[in-house]
Design a protein around this motif. Structure first.
Motif, PDB file in Angstrom:
ATOM      1  N   THR A  56       1.348  37.995 -55.051  1.00  0.00           N
ATOM      2  CA  THR A  56       0.478  39.073 -55.521  1.00  0.00           C
ATOM      3  C   THR A  56      -0.637  39.298 -54.497  1.00  0.00           C
ATOM      4  OG1 THR A  56       0.949  38.376 -57.782  1.00  0.00           O
ATOM      5  CG2 THR A  56      -0.926  39.849 -57.474  1.00  0.00           C
ATOM      6  N   ASP A 152       8.918  43.400 -50.286  1.00  0.00           N
ATOM      7  CA  ASP A 152       8.588  42.417 -51.318  1.00  0.00           C
ATOM      8  C   ASP A 152       9.768  41.446 -51.397  1.00  0.00           C
ATOM      9  OD1 ASP A 152       8.235  40.943 -53.644  1.00  0.00           O
ATOM     10  OD2 ASP A 152       7.321  42.606 -54.751  1.00  0.00           O
ATOM     11  N   SER A 176       7.021  34.924 -52.128  1.00  0.00           N
ATOM     12  CA  SER A 176       6.405  34.180 -53.233  1.00  0.00           C
ATOM     13  C   SER A 176       6.938  32.759 -53.269  1.00  0.00           C
ATOM     14  CB  SER A 176       6.716  34.853 -54.580  1.00  0.00           C
ATOM     15  OG  SER A 176       6.230  34.033 -55.639  1.00  0.00           O
ATOM     16  N   GLU A 178       5.929  30.863 -55.982  1.00  0.00           N
ATOM     17  CA  GLU A 178       5.594  30.539 -57.361  1.00  0.00           C
ATOM     18  C   GLU A 178       6.664  29.571 -57.877  1.00  0.00           C
ATOM     19  OE1 GLU A 178       5.470  31.477 -61.774  1.00  0.00           O
ATOM     20  OE2 GLU A 178       7.106  31.835 -60.379  1.00  0.00           O
ATOM     21  N   LYS A 181      10.436  30.669 -58.208  1.00  0.00           N
ATOM     22  CA  LYS A 181      11.105  31.414 -57.147  1.00  0.00           C
ATOM     23  C   LYS A 181      12.010  30.517 -56.285  1.00  0.00           C
ATOM     24  CE  LYS A 181       9.366  35.219 -58.707  1.00  0.00           C
ATOM     25  NZ  LYS A 181       8.198  35.949 -58.251  1.00  0.00           N
TER      26      LYS A 181
HETATM   27  C1  PLP Z   1       7.101  36.891 -58.710  1.00  0.00           C
HETATM   28  C2  PLP Z   1       6.958  38.213 -58.050  1.00  0.00           C
HETATM   29  C3  PLP Z   1       5.795  38.611 -57.382  1.00  0.00           C
HETATM   30  C4  PLP Z   1       4.521  37.836 -57.468  1.00  0.00           C
HETATM   31  O1  PLP Z   1       4.628  36.545 -57.023  1.00  0.00           O
HETATM   32  P1  PLP Z   1       3.433  35.526 -57.270  1.00  0.00           P
HETATM   33  O2  PLP Z   1       3.607  34.536 -56.147  1.00  0.00           O
HETATM   34  O3  PLP Z   1       3.669  34.926 -58.619  1.00  0.00           O
HETATM   35  O4  PLP Z   1       2.158  36.269 -57.190  1.00  0.00           O
HETATM   36  C5  PLP Z   1       5.798  39.802 -56.687  1.00  0.00           C
HETATM   37  N1  PLP Z   1       6.875  40.608 -56.675  1.00  0.00           N
HETATM   38  C6  PLP Z   1       8.005  40.287 -57.327  1.00  0.00           C
HETATM   39  C7  PLP Z   1       9.162  41.218 -57.263  1.00  0.00           C
HETATM   40  C8  PLP Z   1       8.078  39.094 -58.055  1.00  0.00           C
HETATM   41  O5  PLP Z   1       9.169  38.799 -58.763  1.00  0.00           O
END
Ligand code: PLP
Length: 385
Positions: A56, A152, A176, A178, A181
């Motif tokens: 993000t 992205d 990401s 997260e 992921k």
């Molecule tokens: C998970 C996700 C994000 C954000 O990722 P974070 O690291 O959680 O901020 C952005 N774009 C897409 C398509 C995502 O699935």
């Protein structure tokens, strides 16, 4: 059975790296972040990467890098996670939703071309579920209209398209880490580009505006007496954010990066088994056009079913967690203002079911999920007839 939808694959290697962080007692933005950035750049084949605390944040700053005038438009797919479009709003820009391709559920390039107008300055393709947007074509369209391209890559760390790593096709790539992921640092993200002049100015933006280098350049020569006396000094020249990655994240990331190719290979094997298992089940189709030739990085395996809600409830009772990726953004209260149609997205999302496909899943668990879908579909067929 109790099968989680997502689960990070973490173990001894990550713990060993964290032990080093504890031994050095340096947890903030430090040498491991730089090391992880360098490793990441080498891995995907780009000139520069900047570690941040989420994708993000990465998307927010990637748009900031271009300093577009407020009110300009940025094209984003209708089916994606909120952050893709939130990043547009953070920069005082206007999101323009692009419909998705019926079969692949990524941005439809025909609709993209219909939606481009003179106020559009950038496009953010999302490789949804890891299925690559046709980047050769997209880059041609973008060049023709003078659009900047920010990929992205939240779903496709380690993935390639036509032999070129995803995240290196556009002007900037955002990843990401997260916990759900393809690889994780708990929370974390990366901004990547082949244009260091574009990325370098983002460093103070990720670090509350702190810019040590400008002061050095303008006031004192590095290593001089004045430089030593003023070691504490920094300039604040921009309104920055607290978006930095730290050494705890980077320590985990360095271990995860070593496993990324193996984790992506395991996910491809899981998807192969699912595809084989569902191919003769009536009323069930794959979520996207999964192809398994070698270097794809898919974040998840999903299916489509006309009886989505009942099937999800049935699977829940069987101990199988599922999800929906994603409810179209223009249907959310926040983004309704910019709803501009996107009929395909608004139709196909109703059939989406994300299935457990994390790398720790066993063959037995995959077969259990397939069998549950099979039994449901047979029972449902009987009910209808
Ligand atoms: C998970 C996700 C994000 C954000 O990722 P974070 O690291 O959680 O901020 C952005 N774009 C897409 C398509 C995502 O699935």
């Amino acid at each position: 059975m109790n099968i989680r939808l997502f689960r990070p694959s973490i173990g001894q290697e990550e713990l060993d790296n964290l032990k080093g962080v504890f031994d050095r007692a340096w947890m903030g933005l430090g040498p491991l972040v730089s090391e992880f950035e360098a490793e990441w750049s080498r891995y995907i084949g780009c000139k520069m990467s900047i570690g941040v605390n989420s994708a993000t944040a990465a998307l927010h700053l990637a748009l900031t890098a271009f300093h577009f005038p407020a009110g300009k438009k940025v094209l984003v797919p209708a089916i994606t996670f909120a952050s893709t479009a939130s990043a547009v709003l953070y920069n005082n820009l206007v999101p323009v939703f692009v419909d998705v391709d019926e079969e692949t559920a990524v941005m439809d390039l025909e609709d993209l071309q219909r939606k481009i107008d003179a106020d559009c300055v950038a496009v953010i393709p999302v490789h949804n579920a890891g299925y690559p947007v046709p980047m050769g074509q997209l880059m041609e369209i973008a060049a023709r209209h003078g659009l900047k391209v920010i990929e992205d890559c939240a779903h496709c760390a380690g993935g390639a398209y036509n032999g070129k790593m995803l995240g290196t096709w556009g002007h900037i790539g955002c990843f990401s880490f997260e916990e759900k992921k393809c690889m994780t640092t708990g929370d974390g993200g990366m901004i990547c580009s082949d244009d260091p002049e574009l990325l370098e100015p983002l460093k103070p933006y990720r670090w509350v505006g702190i810019d040590k280098d400008t002061w050095r350049r303008t006031v004192a020569a590095e290593g001089s007496q004045e430089d030593e006396a003023m070691h504490w000094h920094y300039d604040i020249s921009v309104l920055g954010y607290k978006y930095n990655m730290n050494d705890v994240m980077a320590a985990i990331g360095l271990a995860q990066l070593k496993k990324l190719d193996a984790m992506n290979a395991r996910r491809r094997a899981i998807i192969g088994r699912y595809l084989e298992g569902i191919k003769n089940i009536e009323g069930i189709k794959p979520y996207t056009a999964y192809s398994l030739r070698g270097k794809e990085a898919y974040w998840f395996f999903g299916i489509r079913s006309a009886n989505r809600d009942e099937l999800m409830v049935y699977l829940k009772h069987k101990g199988i967690a599922t999800g929906v990726h994603f409810y179209p953004l223009p249907l959310h209260p926040l983004f309704k203002t910019w709803d501009n149609g996107c009929p395909v997205a608004k139709e196909i999302w109703k059939t989406f079911i994300t299935l457990p496909s994390h790398v720790e899943l066993t063959e037995e668990e995959i077969d259990y999920v397939i069998e549950a879908i099979n039994v449901f579909s047979k029972e449902h067929a009987t009910l209808i007839s």
